[in-house]
Design a protein around this motif. Structure first.
Motif, PDB file in Angstrom:
ATOM      1  N   ARG A 149       0.906  -1.198  -0.019  1.00  0.00           N
ATOM      2  CA  ARG A 149      -0.112  -0.094   0.039  1.00  0.00           C
ATOM      3  C   ARG A 149       0.839   1.238  -0.035  1.00  0.00           C
ATOM      4  O   ARG A 149       1.901   1.352   0.764  1.00  0.00           O
ATOM      5  N   GLY A 150       0.432   2.399  -0.924  1.00  0.00           N
ATOM      6  CA  GLY A 150       1.092   3.467  -0.909  1.00  0.00           C
ATOM      7  C   GLY A 150       2.252   3.344  -1.800  1.00  0.00           C
ATOM      8  O   GLY A 150       3.059   4.302  -2.085  1.00  0.00           O
ATOM      9  N   ASN A 151       2.308   2.225  -2.602  1.00  0.00           N
ATOM     10  CA  ASN A 151       3.492   2.161  -3.542  1.00  0.00           C
ATOM     11  C   ASN A 151       2.919   1.649  -4.810  1.00  0.00           C
ATOM     12  O   ASN A 151       1.646   1.112  -4.676  1.00  0.00           O
ATOM     13  N   SER A 152       3.575   1.456  -6.020  1.00  0.00           N
ATOM     14  CA  SER A 152       3.119   0.939  -7.195  1.00  0.00           C
ATOM     15  C   SER A 152       3.948   0.432  -7.998  1.00  0.00           C
ATOM     16  O   SER A 152       5.251   0.218  -8.058  1.00  0.00           O
ATOM     17  N   ILE A 153       3.334  -0.155  -9.264  1.00  0.00           N
ATOM     18  CA  ILE A 153       4.268  -1.092 -10.189  1.00  0.00           C
ATOM     19  C   ILE A 153       3.736  -0.360 -11.534  1.00  0.00           C
ATOM     20  O   ILE A 153       2.586  -0.031 -11.687  1.00  0.00           O
ATOM     21  N   GLN A 154       4.741  -0.305 -12.454  1.00  0.00           N
ATOM     22  CA  GLN A 154       4.325  -0.097 -13.893  1.00  0.00           C
ATOM     23  C   GLN A 154       5.128  -1.179 -14.573  1.00  0.00           C
ATOM     24  O   GLN A 154       6.358  -0.936 -15.094  1.00  0.00           O
ATOM     25  N   ALA A 155       4.139  -2.103 -14.965  1.00  0.00           N
ATOM     26  CA  ALA A 155       4.755  -3.336 -15.670  1.00  0.00           C
ATOM     27  C   ALA A 155       4.124  -3.427 -16.984  1.00  0.00           C
ATOM     28  O   ALA A 155       2.921  -4.141 -17.194  1.00  0.00           O
ATOM     29  N   ASN A 156       4.613  -2.642 -17.991  1.00  0.00           N
ATOM     30  CA  ASN A 156       3.514  -2.496 -19.223  1.00  0.00           C
ATOM     31  C   ASN A 156       4.516  -3.015 -20.225  1.00  0.00           C
ATOM     32  O   ASN A 156       5.465  -2.231 -20.737  1.00  0.00           O
ATOM     33  N   GLY A 157       4.153  -4.267 -20.757  1.00  0.00           N
ATOM     34  CA  GLY A 157       4.800  -4.718 -22.041  1.00  0.00           C
ATOM     35  C   GLY A 157       4.408  -4.114 -23.112  1.00  0.00           C
ATOM     36  O   GLY A 157       3.673  -3.233 -23.178  1.00  0.00           O
ATOM     37  N   THR A 158       4.447  -4.597 -24.386  1.00  0.00           N
ATOM     38  CA  THR A 158       4.143  -4.465 -25.513  1.00  0.00           C
ATOM     39  C   THR A 158       3.415  -5.695 -26.403  1.00  0.00           C
ATOM     40  O   THR A 158       3.806  -6.613 -25.907  1.00  0.00           O
ATOM     41  N   ALA A 159       2.731  -5.429 -27.398  1.00  0.00           N
ATOM     42  CA  ALA A 159       2.371  -6.443 -28.168  1.00  0.00           C
ATOM     43  C   ALA A 159       3.257  -7.447 -28.695  1.00  0.00           C
ATOM     44  O   ALA A 159       3.375  -8.812 -28.726  1.00  0.00           O
TER      45      ALA A 159
END
Length: 517
Positions: A149-159
């Protein structure tokens, strides 16, 4: 995975099944085409050579160089173990010939408590973990990734360069089509409202109502009072062979959300061979699109503890003879009237049941549920489509109870030898059928024309009427077909992998092998 402190065992399912008489249906236009055999992974045996070393990352603890790991084909990678806790915002870059390893329960940041301010005695660490497209992360045993909580992830691949979370056995080439349960999974812990509180005297849905992530090596909680909370974003992600048994019935699954808020975005997620549920959503607000659950060994979609969920374009396919229900909605645990009450809405789905069992869809625990523009197909000829338990699940709408009324079915097509069955709490098959009949555009005598094991065929693209899901929420897109995947917009291409449950082709190859991007 079961999150929380008091989830009761399911009641035994009775043998009685009541067949639906049917009321006419669509004409068979195309016989369903079987799924193609999994395609080979784009590796060439020995073409992958290890990176020279581990990159420098922002977190002061850095990465640990653990040497190399190889498979029987001669491919070899540098292994870089992450810290057990990311204390600073960090990016894991994609590096050719390099894999990241989770060495245990890996936390993103330190739990900031149920509120964003320090009134709970905790300060947010505001750590964000960014994972670049094409990154492959593996783990073994009880290791898992937990975004606190209070933290985040940016795990965004591509096609063409998805992010892959998988197991050590998958890396070294030991897996087959029935491998599962080899590591934990991915957990997102937020501070949106939940029910079934860890503290018995806490008010459900309040800032004092929290639940615990089971299996955590140190206490890790989720829940709070911020429905707009964000745990970050995940897209174009494969999560393979998860669901390690931590103790007894305590298991993780591919993706677990606990009290995540509406600021969290999830799309293009593929769960492969989870030994527990494919995905499980506990409380909070969940909006997810383009979801694939392939080969889960328990339920494909499990929702509980007051979650408000919207899902669109959902494909769930079991392996032959393996799995429980496609949908398990809530629990019969004596807490059915706690608020917020679960309300899950799914538009454009294809559910393929391949294990002879009690039901494909089970709605219970007083939950609210809506299914629109979808196909339920029982390939065994022995599993009923729909079961509804408990009077609380079918009573009239009541704003004071946060209850929107009985389950909603619109433009739903059933292709099961038995469409409805009696529930364990007194709701009969006839009552479930009556609720289904109250919807619009439903078909109880349908013959699907699903092609290649997943694509909507002529019966689905020519279905009428189509329900307009944009009337439900701005989250949904307008559609002109039923089912999860339109042949005119095959969103599975490129980023997926192929398994015995469902194979797509034109992607990263067989799920049993590691691709070279």
């Amino acid at each position: 995975m079961m999150l929380g402190c008091s989830i009761l065992a399911l009641s035994a399912c009775g043998p009685d099944e009541i067949a639906s008489p049917g009321t006419g249906g669509n004409v068979v236009i195309n016989n369903p085409t079987p799924a193609p055999a999994p395609t080979p992974a784009p590796t060439s045996g020995g073409s992958i050579t290890p990176a020279g070393g581990c990159p420098t990352i922002a977190d002061a603890q850095g990465l640990t160089d653990e040497g190399t790991i190889s498979n029987s084909a001669g491919d070899e990678w540098r292994v870089c173990a992450t810290p057990l806790r990311f204390n600073q915002s960090t990016t894991l870059p994609q590096v050719d010939g390099l894999l990241y390893r989770l060495p245990g329960q890996v936390n993103v940041g330190t739990d900031g408590g149920p509120t964003a301010d320090s009134s709970d005695g905790l300060d947010d660490t505001n750590v964000e973990l960014t994972i670049e497209p094409g990154v492959i992360i593996y783990a073994a045993g009880s290791s898992f990734l937990n975004v606190t909580r209070g933290n985040s992830i940016q795990a965004n691949g591509t096609a063409d360069r998805p992010i892959i979370f998988t197991s050590r056995d998958n890396v070294v080439g030991l897996n087959n089509e029935n491998s599962s349960g080899q590591w934990g999974g991915v957990v997102l812990s937020g501070r949106a409202p939940v029910t079934d509180c860890f503290e018995a005297l806490a008010t459900p849905g309040s800032v004092d109502c929290e639940r615990q992530v089971e299996g955590a090596s140190s206490p890790s909680f989720f829940g709070g009072n911020d429905p707009d909370d964000s745990s970050g974003s995940m897209s174009y992600v494969q999560i393979r062979y998860s669901g390690f048994v931590l103790s007894g019935d305590n298991e993780l699954q591919s993706l677990t959300t606990g009290g995540t808020g509406s600021g969290t975005t999830l799309s293009h997620i593929q769960s492969v061979n989870s030994s527990d549920d494919g995905v499980e959503f506990f409380g909070g607000i969940v909006n997810i699109s383009n979801l694939i659950v392939a080969g889960a060994e328990d339920d494909s979609l499990d929702t509980d503890t007051g979650v408000k969920a919207n899902m669109q374009f959902v494909l769930a396919a079991q392996r032959d003879g393996i799995g429980d229900a496609i949908i398990e909605a809530d629990s019969n645990n004596g807490l059915e009237d706690q608020t917020p009450r679960q309300n899950t809405t799914i538009s454009n789905f294809t559910f393929i049941q391949r294990r002879a069992g009690d039901q494909a869809v089970r709605i219970r625990g007083g939950t609210d549920y809506g299914l629109y523009n979808g196909v339920i197909f029982d390939a065994t000829g022995a599993t009923p489509c729909i079961r509804i338990d408990t009077p609380e699940a079918i009573r009239d709408a009541n704003a004071g109870l946060d209850d929107v009324g009985p389950p909603r079915f619109n433009s739903v097509a059933l292709d099961c030898a038995t469409n409805f069955r009696d529930g364990s709490g007194g709701v009969t098959a006839a009552q479930a059928e009556g609720i289904f009949d109250d919807g619009t555009g439903n078909d109880k005598d349908y013959t699907h024309s699903i092609q290649n094991g997943y694509l909507s065929g002529a019966n689905e693209t020519g279905y009428s009427p189509i329900f307009d899901p944009t009337a439900l929420s701005s989250f949904f897109e307008s559609v002109d077909f039923i089912g999860a995947v339109s042949p005119s917009d095959d969103w599975t291409q490129g980023w997926t992998c192929d398994s015995s449950a469902v194979a797509f082709g034109n992607n990263t190859g067989a799920c049993t092998l590691i691709p070279a991007f």
